[in-house]
Scaffold this motif. Sequence first.
Motif, short mmCIF file in Angstrom:
data_model
loop_
_atom_site.label_atom_id
_atom_site.label_comp_id
_atom_site.label_asym_id
_atom_site.label_seq_id
_atom_site.Cartn_x
_atom_site.Cartn_y
_atom_site.Cartn_z
N UNK A 66 0.81 -1.22 0.00
CA UNK A 66 0.00 0.00 0.00
C UNK A 66 0.84 1.27 0.00
N UNK A 67 2.14 1.15 0.35
CA UNK A 67 3.04 2.30 0.32
C UNK A 67 3.67 2.52 -1.06
N UNK A 68 3.44 1.57 -1.97
CA UNK A 68 3.99 1.70 -3.32
C UNK A 68 5.37 1.13 -3.49
N UNK A 69 5.70 0.09 -2.70
CA UNK A 69 7.01 -0.56 -2.81
C UNK A 69 6.84 -2.08 -2.86
N UNK A 70 7.84 -2.77 -3.40
CA UNK A 70 7.78 -4.22 -3.52
C UNK A 70 7.91 -4.85 -2.14
N UNK A 71 7.04 -5.82 -1.88
CA UNK A 71 7.01 -6.46 -0.57
C UNK A 71 6.75 -7.96 -0.76
N UNK A 72 6.91 -8.72 0.34
CA UNK A 72 6.79 -10.18 0.26
C UNK A 72 5.98 -10.74 1.42
N UNK A 73 5.16 -9.94 2.06
CA UNK A 73 4.40 -10.40 3.21
C UNK A 73 3.36 -11.41 2.79
N UNK A 74 3.38 -12.57 3.44
CA UNK A 74 2.46 -13.65 3.06
C UNK A 74 1.02 -13.27 3.28
N UNK A 75 0.73 -12.56 4.37
CA UNK A 75 -0.65 -12.26 4.72
C UNK A 75 -1.25 -11.17 3.84
N UNK A 76 -0.42 -10.24 3.37
CA UNK A 76 -0.96 -9.10 2.62
C UNK A 76 -1.02 -9.35 1.12
N UNK A 77 -0.13 -10.17 0.62
CA UNK A 77 -0.04 -10.35 -0.82
C UNK A 77 -1.19 -11.18 -1.38
N UNK A 78 -1.67 -10.83 -2.56
CA UNK A 78 -2.67 -11.62 -3.28
C UNK A 78 -2.31 -11.57 -4.75
N UNK A 107 6.98 11.49 -5.36
CA UNK A 107 8.23 11.67 -6.08
C UNK A 107 9.39 11.00 -5.35
N UNK A 108 9.11 9.84 -4.72
CA UNK A 108 10.14 9.21 -3.91
C UNK A 108 10.55 7.83 -4.44
N UNK A 109 10.68 7.73 -5.76
CA UNK A 109 11.23 6.53 -6.40
C UNK A 109 10.51 5.26 -5.95
N UNK A 110 9.24 5.19 -6.26
CA UNK A 110 8.43 4.05 -5.85
C UNK A 110 8.60 2.87 -6.80
N UNK A 111 7.96 1.73 -6.47
CA UNK A 111 8.20 0.48 -7.21
C UNK A 111 6.88 -0.22 -7.52
N UNK A 112 6.96 -1.16 -8.45
CA UNK A 112 5.86 -2.09 -8.68
C UNK A 112 6.45 -3.46 -8.97
N UNK A 113 5.92 -4.46 -8.29
CA UNK A 113 6.35 -5.84 -8.51
C UNK A 113 5.79 -6.34 -9.84
N UNK A 114 6.41 -7.36 -10.41
CA UNK A 114 5.84 -7.96 -11.63
C UNK A 114 4.42 -8.47 -11.39
N UNK A 115 3.57 -8.30 -12.37
CA UNK A 115 2.20 -8.84 -12.33
C UNK A 115 1.51 -8.51 -11.01
N UNK A 116 1.41 -7.23 -10.73
CA UNK A 116 0.80 -6.80 -9.47
C UNK A 116 0.00 -5.52 -9.68
N UNK A 117 -0.76 -5.15 -8.65
CA UNK A 117 -1.53 -3.92 -8.69
C UNK A 117 -1.09 -2.99 -7.56
N UNK A 118 -1.39 -1.72 -7.73
CA UNK A 118 -1.07 -0.71 -6.71
C UNK A 118 -2.21 0.30 -6.66
N UNK A 119 -2.64 0.62 -5.46
CA UNK A 119 -3.70 1.60 -5.26
C UNK A 119 -3.09 2.97 -4.98
N UNK A 120 -3.10 3.83 -6.00
CA UNK A 120 -2.60 5.20 -5.86
C UNK A 120 -3.68 6.04 -5.18
N UNK A 121 -3.32 6.61 -4.04
CA UNK A 121 -4.29 7.31 -3.20
C UNK A 121 -4.17 8.82 -3.36
#
Length: 342
Positions: free
Chosen positions: A93-105, A241-255
Amino acid sequence: MLKTQMKFLKKLVLVFSLLLGLFLLGEEAVYAEGDVGYDIQAVLPENQVDGADSFFNLRMTPSQTQTIEFIINNTSNQPSVYQMSINQAYTNSQGFIDYDKDEGSNDASLKYPINEIAQIESEVTVAANSSVRVPVELTMPAESFDGQILAAIEVIKDTKKNSGGISNSYGYVLGLKLTETDNEVSRDLKLLSVKPAISFQKTSVVANLQNPTMDAYGHLKYDGKVYNRETDELVKKANFDNDMQMAPNSTYSFVIDWKNQPLEAGDYRLALKVSDAKGNVWNFKKNFTITAEEAAEVNTVITNQNNQKLPIWLYGLLGVILALLLVIIVFLLLKRRKSEEE
Protein backbone atom coordinates in the motif's frame (compact mmCIF):
# COMPACT_ATOMS: atom_id res chain seq x y z
CA MET A 1 -18.55 8.85 25.15
CA LEU A 2 -18.05 9.08 28.94
CA LYS A 3 -17.20 5.37 29.15
CA THR A 4 -14.53 5.84 26.45
CA GLN A 5 -12.98 8.74 28.38
CA MET A 6 -12.99 6.77 31.64
CA LYS A 7 -11.26 3.85 29.91
CA PHE A 8 -8.68 6.29 28.56
CA LEU A 9 -8.04 7.67 32.08
CA LYS A 10 -7.68 4.16 33.50
CA LYS A 11 -5.09 3.36 30.84
CA LEU A 12 -3.21 6.57 31.71
CA VAL A 13 -3.14 5.63 35.38
CA LEU A 14 -1.88 2.15 34.51
CA VAL A 15 0.86 3.50 32.23
CA PHE A 16 2.06 6.02 34.83
CA SER A 17 2.00 3.34 37.53
CA LEU A 18 4.22 1.14 35.39
CA LEU A 19 6.60 4.02 34.69
CA LEU A 20 6.80 4.85 38.39
CA GLY A 21 7.48 1.19 39.16
CA LEU A 22 10.39 1.14 36.73
CA PHE A 23 11.94 4.21 38.34
CA LEU A 24 11.53 2.69 41.81
CA LEU A 25 13.19 -0.51 40.67
CA GLY A 26 16.20 1.54 39.58
CA GLU A 27 19.23 -0.62 38.97
CA GLU A 28 17.32 -3.81 39.74
CA ALA A 29 15.20 -3.46 36.62
CA VAL A 30 16.14 -6.05 34.01
CA TYR A 31 15.39 -5.56 30.33
CA ALA A 32 15.35 -8.25 27.67
CA GLU A 33 17.72 -7.37 24.88
CA GLY A 34 15.36 -8.56 22.19
CA ASP A 35 18.01 -10.77 20.63
CA VAL A 36 16.47 -12.49 17.61
CA GLY A 37 18.69 -15.51 18.22
CA TYR A 38 19.01 -16.71 14.63
CA ASP A 39 19.90 -15.74 11.09
CA ILE A 40 19.60 -17.22 7.62
CA GLN A 41 21.86 -17.27 4.57
CA ALA A 42 21.64 -18.53 1.01
CA VAL A 43 23.83 -21.34 -0.29
CA LEU A 44 24.45 -19.88 -3.73
CA PRO A 45 24.50 -22.47 -6.56
CA GLU A 46 26.56 -22.42 -9.77
CA ASN A 47 23.74 -20.85 -11.79
CA GLN A 48 23.74 -17.76 -9.56
CA VAL A 49 23.74 -14.74 -11.91
CA ASP A 50 25.78 -12.49 -9.63
CA GLY A 51 27.88 -13.94 -6.82
CA ALA A 52 27.91 -10.57 -5.10
CA ASP A 53 24.19 -10.91 -4.33
CA SER A 54 23.25 -12.33 -0.95
CA PHE A 55 19.89 -13.58 -2.28
CA PHE A 56 19.04 -16.19 -4.92
CA ASN A 57 19.35 -14.66 -8.39
CA LEU A 58 19.20 -17.72 -10.62
CA ARG A 59 19.43 -18.25 -14.38
CA MET A 60 17.09 -21.08 -15.26
CA THR A 61 15.82 -22.96 -18.33
CA PRO A 62 12.34 -24.19 -19.29
CA SER A 63 11.28 -27.35 -17.38
CA GLN A 64 14.45 -27.26 -15.30
CA THR A 65 14.31 -28.89 -11.87
CA GLN A 66 16.76 -27.90 -9.17
CA THR A 67 17.19 -28.14 -5.41
CA ILE A 68 18.60 -25.04 -3.77
CA GLU A 69 19.41 -24.67 -0.08
CA PHE A 70 19.61 -22.02 2.58
CA ILE A 71 20.94 -22.24 6.13
CA ILE A 72 19.17 -21.41 9.38
CA ASN A 73 21.66 -20.66 12.15
CA ASN A 74 20.15 -20.98 15.62
CA THR A 75 22.45 -18.87 17.80
CA SER A 76 20.30 -19.21 20.93
CA ASN A 77 20.74 -21.67 23.80
CA GLN A 78 17.40 -23.32 23.18
CA PRO A 79 16.01 -25.48 20.36
CA SER A 80 13.71 -23.43 18.14
CA VAL A 81 10.93 -24.09 15.66
CA TYR A 82 10.78 -22.01 12.47
CA GLN A 83 7.85 -21.57 10.09
CA MET A 84 8.77 -21.24 6.42
CA SER A 85 6.97 -20.18 3.26
CA ILE A 86 7.74 -18.85 -0.21
CA ASN A 87 5.80 -15.69 -0.99
CA GLN A 88 5.05 -14.00 -4.29
CA ALA A 89 6.32 -10.44 -4.65
CA TYR A 90 3.57 -7.81 -4.65
CA THR A 91 3.23 -4.02 -4.46
CA ASN A 92 2.25 -2.89 -0.98
CA SER A 93 0.00 0.00 0.00
CA GLN A 94 3.04 2.30 0.32
CA GLY A 95 3.99 1.70 -3.32
CA PHE A 96 7.01 -0.56 -2.81
CA ILE A 97 7.78 -4.22 -3.52
CA ASP A 98 7.01 -6.46 -0.57
CA TYR A 99 6.79 -10.18 0.26
CA ASP A 100 4.40 -10.40 3.21
CA LYS A 101 2.46 -13.65 3.06
CA ASP A 102 -0.65 -12.26 4.72
CA GLU A 103 -0.96 -9.10 2.62
CA GLY A 104 -0.04 -10.35 -0.82
CA SER A 105 -2.67 -11.62 -3.28
CA ASN A 106 -1.96 -12.82 -6.80
CA ASP A 107 -2.98 -10.51 -9.64
CA ALA A 108 -5.04 -11.85 -12.52
CA SER A 109 -2.13 -11.24 -14.91
CA LEU A 110 0.21 -13.59 -12.97
CA LYS A 111 0.96 -16.55 -15.22
CA TYR A 112 3.48 -18.45 -13.12
CA PRO A 113 2.59 -18.38 -9.39
CA ILE A 114 5.57 -19.15 -7.19
CA ASN A 115 3.67 -21.85 -5.28
CA GLU A 116 3.55 -23.85 -8.52
CA ILE A 117 7.31 -23.54 -8.99
CA ALA A 118 8.93 -23.64 -5.54
CA GLN A 119 8.18 -26.12 -2.76
CA ILE A 120 9.43 -26.01 0.84
CA GLU A 121 8.61 -27.68 4.15
CA SER A 122 6.36 -25.52 6.29
CA GLU A 123 8.32 -26.05 9.52
CA VAL A 124 11.74 -27.06 10.79
CA THR A 125 13.26 -27.51 14.26
CA VAL A 126 16.87 -26.44 14.85
CA ALA A 127 18.80 -27.53 17.93
CA ALA A 128 20.42 -24.96 20.21
CA ASN A 129 23.61 -23.35 18.86
CA SER A 130 23.47 -25.31 15.62
CA SER A 131 22.52 -24.97 11.97
CA VAL A 132 20.44 -26.84 9.41
CA ARG A 133 20.29 -26.71 5.63
CA VAL A 134 16.77 -26.33 4.29
CA PRO A 135 16.08 -27.54 0.72
CA VAL A 136 13.82 -25.72 -1.73
CA GLU A 137 12.61 -27.69 -4.75
CA LEU A 138 12.27 -25.71 -7.99
CA THR A 139 10.40 -26.84 -11.11
CA MET A 140 10.34 -24.30 -13.91
CA PRO A 141 7.41 -23.90 -16.34
CA ALA A 142 7.74 -25.81 -19.62
CA GLU A 143 7.13 -22.60 -21.57
CA SER A 144 10.04 -20.18 -21.87
CA PHE A 145 9.60 -16.57 -20.81
CA ASP A 146 11.31 -13.19 -20.75
CA GLY A 147 11.34 -11.14 -17.61
CA GLN A 148 11.49 -12.42 -14.05
CA ILE A 149 9.68 -14.42 -11.44
CA LEU A 150 10.13 -12.55 -8.18
CA ALA A 151 9.49 -14.02 -4.73
CA ALA A 152 11.09 -14.49 -1.32
CA ILE A 153 11.65 -17.24 1.22
CA GLU A 154 10.19 -16.17 4.57
CA VAL A 155 11.40 -17.66 7.85
CA ILE A 156 9.64 -16.81 11.11
CA LYS A 157 10.48 -17.78 14.68
CA ASP A 158 7.81 -17.39 17.38
CA THR A 159 9.19 -16.59 20.82
CA LYS A 160 6.82 -17.06 23.75
CA LYS A 161 7.27 -14.21 26.18
CA ASN A 162 5.12 -15.32 29.10
CA SER A 163 2.58 -17.86 30.30
CA GLY A 164 -0.21 -15.64 29.04
CA GLY A 165 0.52 -16.77 25.51
CA ILE A 166 1.78 -13.41 24.23
CA SER A 167 4.39 -13.91 21.52
CA ASN A 168 6.61 -11.86 19.25
CA SER A 169 7.44 -13.03 15.75
CA TYR A 170 10.93 -12.47 14.39
CA GLY A 171 11.22 -12.98 10.66
CA TYR A 172 13.66 -12.86 7.78
CA VAL A 173 13.07 -12.85 4.04
CA LEU A 174 15.54 -14.16 1.47
CA GLY A 175 14.97 -12.98 -2.09
CA LEU A 176 14.35 -15.46 -4.90
CA LYS A 177 14.62 -14.16 -8.48
CA LEU A 178 14.29 -16.53 -11.44
CA THR A 179 15.14 -15.54 -15.03
CA GLU A 180 15.75 -17.38 -18.31
CA THR A 181 16.96 -14.61 -20.65
CA ASP A 182 18.35 -11.09 -20.65
CA ASN A 183 15.72 -9.93 -23.14
CA GLU A 184 14.18 -6.62 -22.12
CA VAL A 185 10.46 -6.70 -21.40
CA SER A 186 8.28 -4.03 -22.98
CA ARG A 187 6.77 -2.17 -20.03
CA ASP A 188 3.08 -1.51 -19.71
CA LEU A 189 0.80 0.05 -17.10
CA LYS A 190 -2.98 -0.06 -16.94
CA LEU A 191 -5.52 2.00 -15.02
CA LEU A 192 -8.16 -0.47 -13.87
CA SER A 193 -10.51 1.70 -11.84
CA VAL A 194 -11.05 4.96 -9.95
CA LYS A 195 -13.32 5.07 -6.92
CA PRO A 196 -13.85 6.76 -3.55
CA ALA A 197 -12.42 4.90 -0.57
CA ILE A 198 -11.23 5.10 3.01
CA SER A 199 -7.42 4.93 2.83
CA PHE A 200 -5.13 5.12 5.86
CA GLN A 201 -8.26 6.05 7.86
CA LYS A 202 -8.86 9.11 5.69
CA THR A 203 -11.29 10.09 2.96
CA SER A 204 -9.76 9.65 -0.49
CA VAL A 205 -10.10 8.70 -4.12
CA VAL A 206 -8.11 5.65 -5.19
CA ALA A 207 -6.78 4.82 -8.66
CA ASN A 208 -6.07 1.10 -9.05
CA LEU A 209 -3.07 0.52 -11.35
CA GLN A 210 -1.84 -2.76 -12.79
CA ASN A 211 1.61 -3.87 -13.95
CA PRO A 212 0.67 -6.78 -16.25
CA THR A 213 4.25 -7.64 -17.24
CA MET A 214 6.94 -9.95 -15.82
CA ASP A 215 9.17 -7.00 -14.98
CA ALA A 216 9.80 -5.18 -11.71
CA TYR A 217 9.50 -1.39 -12.04
CA GLY A 218 11.58 1.02 -10.00
CA HIS A 219 12.04 4.81 -9.66
CA LEU A 220 8.34 5.44 -10.32
CA LYS A 221 6.91 8.92 -9.91
CA TYR A 222 3.21 9.79 -9.72
CA ASP A 223 1.33 13.02 -10.43
CA GLY A 224 -2.44 12.82 -10.01
CA LYS A 225 -5.15 15.47 -10.22
CA VAL A 226 -8.92 15.25 -9.74
CA TYR A 227 -11.17 17.77 -11.51
CA ASN A 228 -14.85 18.55 -11.17
CA ARG A 229 -16.26 17.62 -14.58
CA GLU A 230 -19.02 20.23 -14.43
CA THR A 231 -16.83 23.23 -13.54
CA ASP A 232 -13.42 21.88 -14.67
CA GLU A 233 -12.10 23.07 -11.29
CA LEU A 234 -9.11 21.30 -9.73
CA VAL A 235 -10.45 19.60 -6.61
CA LYS A 236 -7.49 17.63 -5.23
CA LYS A 237 -4.01 16.54 -6.29
CA ALA A 238 -1.25 14.20 -5.12
CA ASN A 239 2.42 13.91 -6.09
CA PHE A 240 4.63 10.97 -5.14
CA ASP A 241 8.23 11.67 -6.08
CA ASN A 242 10.14 9.21 -3.91
CA ASP A 243 11.23 6.53 -6.40
CA MET A 244 8.43 4.05 -5.85
CA GLN A 245 8.20 0.48 -7.21
CA MET A 246 5.86 -2.09 -8.68
CA ALA A 247 6.35 -5.84 -8.51
CA PRO A 248 5.84 -7.96 -11.63
CA ASN A 249 2.20 -8.84 -12.33
CA SER A 250 0.80 -6.80 -9.47
CA THR A 251 -1.53 -3.92 -8.69
CA TYR A 252 -1.07 -0.71 -6.71
CA SER A 253 -3.70 1.60 -5.26
CA PHE A 254 -2.60 5.20 -5.86
CA VAL A 255 -4.29 7.31 -3.20
CA ILE A 256 -5.36 10.92 -3.61
CA ASP A 257 -5.86 12.13 -0.05
CA TRP A 258 -8.92 14.31 0.55
CA LYS A 259 -7.16 15.82 3.61
CA ASN A 260 -9.92 14.44 5.83
CA GLN A 261 -12.48 16.66 4.14
CA PRO A 262 -15.82 15.08 3.23
CA LEU A 263 -16.33 13.76 -0.27
CA GLU A 264 -19.09 15.37 -2.26
CA ALA A 265 -21.28 13.45 -4.68
CA GLY A 266 -20.74 14.46 -8.30
CA ASP A 267 -18.97 13.81 -11.58
CA TYR A 268 -15.17 13.97 -11.64
CA ARG A 269 -12.20 13.37 -13.92
CA LEU A 270 -8.83 11.88 -12.96
CA ALA A 271 -5.67 12.98 -14.78
CA LEU A 272 -2.75 10.79 -13.76
CA LYS A 273 0.84 10.78 -15.01
CA VAL A 274 3.26 7.98 -14.10
CA SER A 275 6.91 7.90 -15.19
CA ASP A 276 9.96 5.73 -14.61
CA ALA A 277 13.74 6.16 -14.91
CA LYS A 278 13.81 4.44 -18.33
CA GLY A 279 11.89 7.24 -20.02
CA ASN A 280 8.50 5.53 -19.99
CA VAL A 281 5.56 7.85 -19.36
CA TRP A 282 1.94 6.80 -18.93
CA ASN A 283 -0.81 9.43 -19.06
CA PHE A 284 -4.29 8.40 -17.93
CA LYS A 285 -7.56 10.28 -18.05
CA LYS A 286 -10.66 8.67 -16.62
CA ASN A 287 -14.12 9.98 -15.75
CA PHE A 288 -15.76 8.69 -12.60
CA THR A 289 -18.77 9.48 -10.45
CA ILE A 290 -19.12 9.61 -6.67
CA THR A 291 -22.69 8.75 -5.72
CA ALA A 292 -24.40 10.14 -2.64
CA GLU A 293 -24.36 6.66 -1.08
CA GLU A 294 -20.61 6.24 -1.72
CA ALA A 295 -19.81 9.68 -0.32
CA ALA A 296 -21.87 9.02 2.83
CA GLU A 297 -20.16 5.67 3.39
CA VAL A 298 -16.63 7.07 3.03
CA ASN A 299 -17.41 10.17 5.10
CA THR A 300 -18.27 8.00 8.09
CA VAL A 301 -14.54 7.89 8.86
CA ILE A 302 -14.65 11.63 9.66
CA THR A 303 -17.67 11.22 11.92
CA ASN A 304 -16.01 8.34 13.77
CA GLN A 305 -12.81 10.29 14.28
CA ASN A 306 -14.69 13.33 15.59
CA ASN A 307 -16.53 11.12 18.08
CA GLN A 308 -13.24 9.70 19.31
CA LYS A 309 -11.58 13.08 19.92
CA LEU A 310 -10.91 13.79 23.58
CA PRO A 311 -12.09 17.05 25.23
CA ILE A 312 -9.53 19.71 26.14
CA TRP A 313 -9.95 19.12 29.89
CA LEU A 314 -8.59 15.59 29.48
CA TYR A 315 -5.38 16.93 27.95
CA GLY A 316 -5.10 19.36 30.86
CA LEU A 317 -5.53 16.50 33.32
CA LEU A 318 -2.85 14.56 31.47
CA GLY A 319 -0.46 17.51 31.86
CA VAL A 320 -1.14 17.70 35.59
CA ILE A 321 -0.53 13.96 36.01
CA LEU A 322 2.73 14.18 34.08
CA ALA A 323 3.90 17.11 36.23
CA LEU A 324 3.03 15.24 39.44
CA LEU A 325 4.79 12.14 38.19
CA LEU A 326 7.91 14.16 37.42
CA VAL A 327 7.88 15.72 40.89
CA ILE A 328 7.50 12.30 42.55
CA ILE A 329 10.34 10.81 40.50
CA VAL A 330 12.69 13.71 41.29
CA PHE A 331 11.78 13.50 45.00
CA LEU A 332 12.41 9.76 45.15
CA LEU A 333 15.71 10.03 43.30
CA LEU A 334 16.93 12.81 45.62
CA LYS A 335 15.80 10.84 48.65
CA ARG A 336 17.65 7.74 47.45
CA ARG A 337 20.83 9.75 46.72
CA LYS A 338 20.68 11.32 50.19
CA SER A 339 20.29 7.90 51.82
CA GLU A 340 23.28 6.54 49.86
CA GLU A 341 25.44 9.52 50.90
CA GLU A 342 24.52 9.02 54.59
